[in-house]
Design an enzyme around this catalytic site. Structure first.
Site, PDB file in Angstrom:
ATOM      1  CG  ASP A 120      -0.299  -0.195   2.557  1.00 52.38           C
ATOM      2  OD1 ASP A 120      -0.931  -0.795   3.453  1.00 52.38           O
ATOM      3  OD2 ASP A 120       0.859   0.232   2.708  1.00 52.38           O
TER       4      ASP A 120
ATOM      5  CG  HIS B  38       4.850  -9.729  -0.357  1.00 55.46           C
ATOM      6  ND1 HIS B  38       4.058  -9.982   0.740  1.00 55.46           N
ATOM      7  CD2 HIS B  38       5.810 -10.678  -0.343  1.00 55.46           C
ATOM      8  CE1 HIS B  38       4.528 -11.044   1.389  1.00 55.46           C
ATOM      9  NE2 HIS B  38       5.588 -11.488   0.757  1.00 55.46           N
TER      10      HIS B  38
ATOM     11  CB  CYS C  96       6.980  -4.349 -25.269  1.00 59.05           C
ATOM     12  SG  CYS C  96       6.148  -5.519 -24.162  1.00 59.05           S
TER      13      CYS C  96
ATOM     14  CB  SER D  20      -1.527 -13.973   9.960  1.00 65.94           C
ATOM     15  OG  SER D  20      -1.130 -14.100   8.596  1.00 65.94           O
TER      16      SER D  20
HETATM   17  C1  BV8 Z   1       7.232 -18.257  -2.964  1.00 67.75           C
HETATM   18  C2  BV8 Z   1       1.243  -9.338  -2.612  1.00 67.75           C
HETATM   19  C3  BV8 Z   1       8.499 -19.844  -4.121  1.00 67.75           C
HETATM   20  C4  BV8 Z   1       0.054  -9.470  -3.462  1.00 67.75           C
HETATM   21  C5  BV8 Z   1       1.330 -11.306  -1.165  1.00 67.75           C
HETATM   22  C6  BV8 Z   1       6.796 -22.642   2.319  1.00 67.75           C
HETATM   23  C7  BV8 Z   1       7.966 -22.055   1.858  1.00 67.75           C
HETATM   24  C8  BV8 Z   1       7.952 -21.200   0.746  1.00 67.75           C
HETATM   25  C9  BV8 Z   1       6.724 -20.891   0.116  1.00 67.75           C
HETATM   26  C10 BV8 Z   1       5.572 -21.481   0.594  1.00 67.75           C
HETATM   27  C11 BV8 Z   1       5.594 -22.337   1.667  1.00 67.75           C
HETATM   28  N1  BV8 Z   1       4.323 -22.757   1.890  1.00 67.75           N
HETATM   29  C12 BV8 Z   1       3.507 -22.166   0.999  1.00 67.75           C
HETATM   30  C13 BV8 Z   1       4.232 -21.404   0.192  1.00 67.75           C
HETATM   31  C14 BV8 Z   1       3.696 -20.603  -0.902  1.00 67.75           C
HETATM   32  C15 BV8 Z   1       3.236 -19.230  -0.461  1.00 67.75           C
HETATM   33  C16 BV8 Z   1       2.725 -19.166   0.940  1.00 67.75           C
HETATM   34  O1  BV8 Z   1       3.471 -18.803   1.860  1.00 67.75           O
HETATM   35  N2  BV8 Z   1       1.445 -19.446   1.092  1.00 67.75           N
HETATM   36  C17 BV8 Z   1       0.793 -19.320   2.388  1.00 67.75           C
HETATM   37  C18 BV8 Z   1      -0.651 -18.839   2.185  1.00 67.75           C
HETATM   38  C19 BV8 Z   1       0.854 -20.668   3.083  1.00 67.75           C
HETATM   39  N3  BV8 Z   1       4.337 -18.304  -0.640  1.00 67.75           N
HETATM   40  C20 BV8 Z   1       4.538 -17.807  -1.861  1.00 67.75           C
HETATM   41  O2  BV8 Z   1       3.915 -18.159  -2.848  1.00 67.75           O
HETATM   42  C21 BV8 Z   1       5.643 -16.769  -1.998  1.00 67.75           C
HETATM   43  N4  BV8 Z   1       6.480 -17.179  -3.072  1.00 67.75           N
HETATM   44  O3  BV8 Z   1       7.361 -18.867  -1.953  1.00 67.75           O
HETATM   45  O4  BV8 Z   1       7.809 -18.615  -4.145  1.00 67.75           O
HETATM   46  C22 BV8 Z   1       9.218 -19.921  -5.403  1.00 67.75           C
HETATM   47  C23 BV8 Z   1      10.616 -19.903  -5.382  1.00 67.75           C
HETATM   48  C24 BV8 Z   1      11.283 -20.029  -6.584  1.00 67.75           C
HETATM   49  C25 BV8 Z   1      10.576 -20.126  -7.796  1.00 67.75           C
HETATM   50  C26 BV8 Z   1       9.169 -20.115  -7.794  1.00 67.75           C
HETATM   51  C27 BV8 Z   1       8.484 -20.005  -6.598  1.00 67.75           C
HETATM   52  C28 BV8 Z   1       5.069 -15.415  -2.378  1.00 67.75           C
HETATM   53  C29 BV8 Z   1       4.199 -14.904  -1.287  1.00 67.75           C
HETATM   54  C30 BV8 Z   1       3.791 -13.448  -1.606  1.00 67.75           C
HETATM   55  C31 BV8 Z   1       2.330 -13.392  -1.940  1.00 67.75           C
HETATM   56  N5  BV8 Z   1       1.904 -11.993  -2.092  1.00 67.75           N
HETATM   57  N6  BV8 Z   1       0.981 -10.024  -1.334  1.00 67.75           N
HETATM   58  C32 BV8 Z   1      -1.088  -8.646  -2.960  1.00 67.75           C
HETATM   59  O5  BV8 Z   1      -1.047  -8.127  -1.826  1.00 67.75           O
HETATM   60  O6  BV8 Z   1      -2.047  -8.510  -3.746  1.00 67.75           O
HETATM   61  S1  BV8 Z   1       1.087 -12.019   0.341  1.00 67.75           S
HETATM   62  C33 BV8 Z   1      -0.179 -11.282   1.202  1.00 67.75           C
HETATM   63  O7  BV8 Z   1      -0.202 -11.950   2.460  1.00 67.75           O
HETATM   64  C34 BV8 Z   1       0.009  -9.826   1.562  1.00 67.75           C
HETATM   65  O8  BV8 Z   1       1.242  -9.275   1.184  1.00 67.75           O
HETATM   66  C35 BV8 Z   1      -0.048  -9.860   3.087  1.00 67.75           C
HETATM   67  O9  BV8 Z   1       0.641  -8.842   3.676  1.00 67.75           O
HETATM   68  C36 BV8 Z   1       0.615 -11.164   3.279  1.00 67.75           C
HETATM   69  C37 BV8 Z   1       0.671 -11.777   4.630  1.00 67.75           C
HETATM   70  O10 BV8 Z   1      -0.495 -11.553   5.251  1.00 67.75           O
HETATM   71  P1  BV8 Z   1      -0.426 -10.565   6.525  1.00 67.75           P
HETATM   72  O11 BV8 Z   1       0.247  -9.314   6.107  1.00 67.75           O
HETATM   73  O12 BV8 Z   1       0.149 -11.298   7.662  1.00 67.75           O
HETATM   74  O13 BV8 Z   1      -1.929 -10.232   6.705  1.00 67.75           O
HETATM   75  P2  BV8 Z   1      -3.013 -11.177   7.404  1.00 67.75           P
HETATM   76  O14 BV8 Z   1      -4.359 -10.688   7.002  1.00 67.75           O
HETATM   77  O15 BV8 Z   1      -2.659 -12.602   7.144  1.00 67.75           O
HETATM   78  O16 BV8 Z   1      -2.796 -10.917   8.970  1.00 67.75           O
HETATM   79  C38 BV8 Z   1      -3.035  -9.643   9.508  1.00 67.75           C
HETATM   80  C39 BV8 Z   1      -2.575  -9.695  10.943  1.00 67.75           C
HETATM   81  O17 BV8 Z   1      -2.750  -8.394  11.515  1.00 67.75           O
HETATM   82  C40 BV8 Z   1      -3.391 -10.646  11.803  1.00 67.75           C
HETATM   83  O18 BV8 Z   1      -2.501 -11.431  12.576  1.00 67.75           O
HETATM   84  C41 BV8 Z   1      -4.198  -9.710  12.710  1.00 67.75           C
HETATM   85  O19 BV8 Z   1      -4.381 -10.262  14.010  1.00 67.75           O
HETATM   86  C42 BV8 Z   1      -3.298  -8.532  12.794  1.00 67.75           C
HETATM   87  N7  BV8 Z   1      -3.966  -7.260  13.121  1.00 67.75           N
HETATM   88  C43 BV8 Z   1      -5.267  -6.903  12.911  1.00 67.75           C
HETATM   89  N8  BV8 Z   1      -5.457  -5.638  13.345  1.00 67.75           N
HETATM   90  C44 BV8 Z   1      -4.264  -5.205  13.842  1.00 67.75           C
HETATM   91  C45 BV8 Z   1      -3.314  -6.222  13.696  1.00 67.75           C
HETATM   92  N9  BV8 Z   1      -2.042  -6.096  14.104  1.00 67.75           N
HETATM   93  C46 BV8 Z   1      -1.681  -4.924  14.667  1.00 67.75           C
HETATM   94  N10 BV8 Z   1      -2.539  -3.886  14.833  1.00 67.75           N
HETATM   95  C47 BV8 Z   1      -3.835  -3.987  14.438  1.00 67.75           C
HETATM   96  N11 BV8 Z   1      -4.679  -2.961  14.611  1.00 67.75           N
END
Ligand code: BV8
Length: 250
Positions: A100, A115, A153, A192
């Site tokens: 953002d 990201h 392109c 998270s």
């Molecule tokens: C990759 C951009 C490999 C897009 C995003 C194990 C190892 C490696 C990879 C993996 C693995 N297991 C699975 C994978 C694949 C995957 C993954 O991790 N999946 C998850 C779902 C299991 N990872 C990937 O695909 C990554 N790439 O590993 O590539 C590779 C290597 C070589 C060649 C080919 C491939 C890429 C991951 C990036 C994805 N893109 N964002 C977009 O935004 O449109 S990720 C997306 O999730 C956002 O960026 C977001 O920020 C991110 C994480 O989520 P959080 O930020 O934590 O947000 P969330 O809602 O989950 O939690 C919010 C938290 O805030 C909560 O805890 C809540 O309690 C808290 N909260 C609420 N209010 C407040 C607060 N905290 C403080 N104050 C408050 N007021």
């Protein structure tokens, strides 16, 4: 809280790992909260190259909606406190999972965007064709509103963000690993801790000797690993830490 303020008052090198939660008090939903479901499609299924190949205009509709929402909000006290804290340390890096741009808008200068950034575009066909935020604005101002914008392109243009299943930019990840390993204290704010490889960074910091502090109103998979957990919203916890550091505790 006092313990963390004391650690911060004597630390020379501090890093932050932020997630969608730090932008909640600006009015943006979290990834796994309301944002996670849009037109009955899960975010994890929209933020993928396959989704873009299948239906680029649907993916662009989602990002345009998110741009509109992100463009309408301001940094909150959490972002602003981090920006104020930065010059107090020899080294202070914000490693963010967010796209953002609110850390930069708040005034943070050392921001590592794991990201990518929703305000930049790049070519889906030729990854080398990348555009800055200013170039993106100029390109989009010049082009008639296409459902799917195109690169000069001729390739389809995509948001310059990292989708699920895509590798992070190696240099960016390297810089993030360096920043968390060099830190005396790592503040993990509003994530998270389920998306890898970002979610591995607190463990990397801990192994390198950093004190890991989780700031989150909820329990996460990281909570058991963190040395200190401050269970509360970032917009209240971070300003209170600053007040304690200044001896202005309430
Ligand atoms: C990759 C951009 C490999 C897009 C995003 C194990 C190892 C490696 C990879 C993996 C693995 N297991 C699975 C994978 C694949 C995957 C993954 O991790 N999946 C998850 C779902 C299991 N990872 C990937 O695909 C990554 N790439 O590993 O590539 C590779 C290597 C070589 C060649 C080919 C491939 C890429 C991951 C990036 C994805 N893109 N964002 C977009 O935004 O449109 S990720 C997306 O999730 C956002 O960026 C977001 O920020 C991110 C994480 O989520 P959080 O930020 O934590 O947000 P969330 O809602 O989950 O939690 C919010 C938290 O805030 C909560 O805890 C809540 O309690 C808290 N909260 C609420 N209010 C407040 C607060 N905290 C403080 N104050 C408050 N007021």
């Amino acid at each position: 809280m006092r313990e963390v303020a004391r650690l911060l008052s004597t630390a020379r090198n501090v890093s932050v790992l932020s997630g969608a939660g730090i932008s909640v008090e600006s009015g943006l939903p979290t990834f796994r909260g309301a944002e996670g479901l849009w037109r009955n499609v899960r975010a994890e299924d929209l933020a993928t190259p396959e989704a873009f190949e299948r239906d680029p205009s649907l993916v662009w509709d989602w990002y345009r909606m998110r741009r509109e929402r992100m463009g309408a909000v301001a940094p909150n006290p959490a972002h602003l406190t981090l920006a104020r804290l930065e010059p107090r340390f020899e080294a202070f890096s914000v490693v963010t999972q967010n796209i953002d741009g609110l850390h930069q808008k708040a005034g943070s200068r050392r921001v590592i965007e794991l990201h990518g950034n929703i305000w930049r575009v790049r070519c889906f066909t030729h990854p080398a064709h990348r555009f800055s935020e200013a170039e993106t604005r100029a390109l989009e101002a010049g082009a008639q509103a296409e459902k799917v914008p195109h690169c000069p392109c001729g390739g389809a243009m995509r948001p310059d963000v990292v989708w699920f299943g895509e590798p992070l930019d190696p240099e960016t990840l390297e810089a993030a690993i360096y920043a968390v390993r060099a830190a005396t204290v790592l503040l993990v704010v509003g994530t998270s801790a389920v998306v890898y490889p970002a979610a591995a960074l607190p463990g990397t910091a801990r192994e390198a000797g950093a004190v890991v502090v989780e700031i989150n109103p909820q329990e996460t998979p990281l909570s058991g690993e963190a040395h200190i957990v401050l269970r509360g919203p970032a917009g209240a916890v971070l300003p209170e830490l600053e007040r304690l550091m200044d001896g202005r505790a309430t």
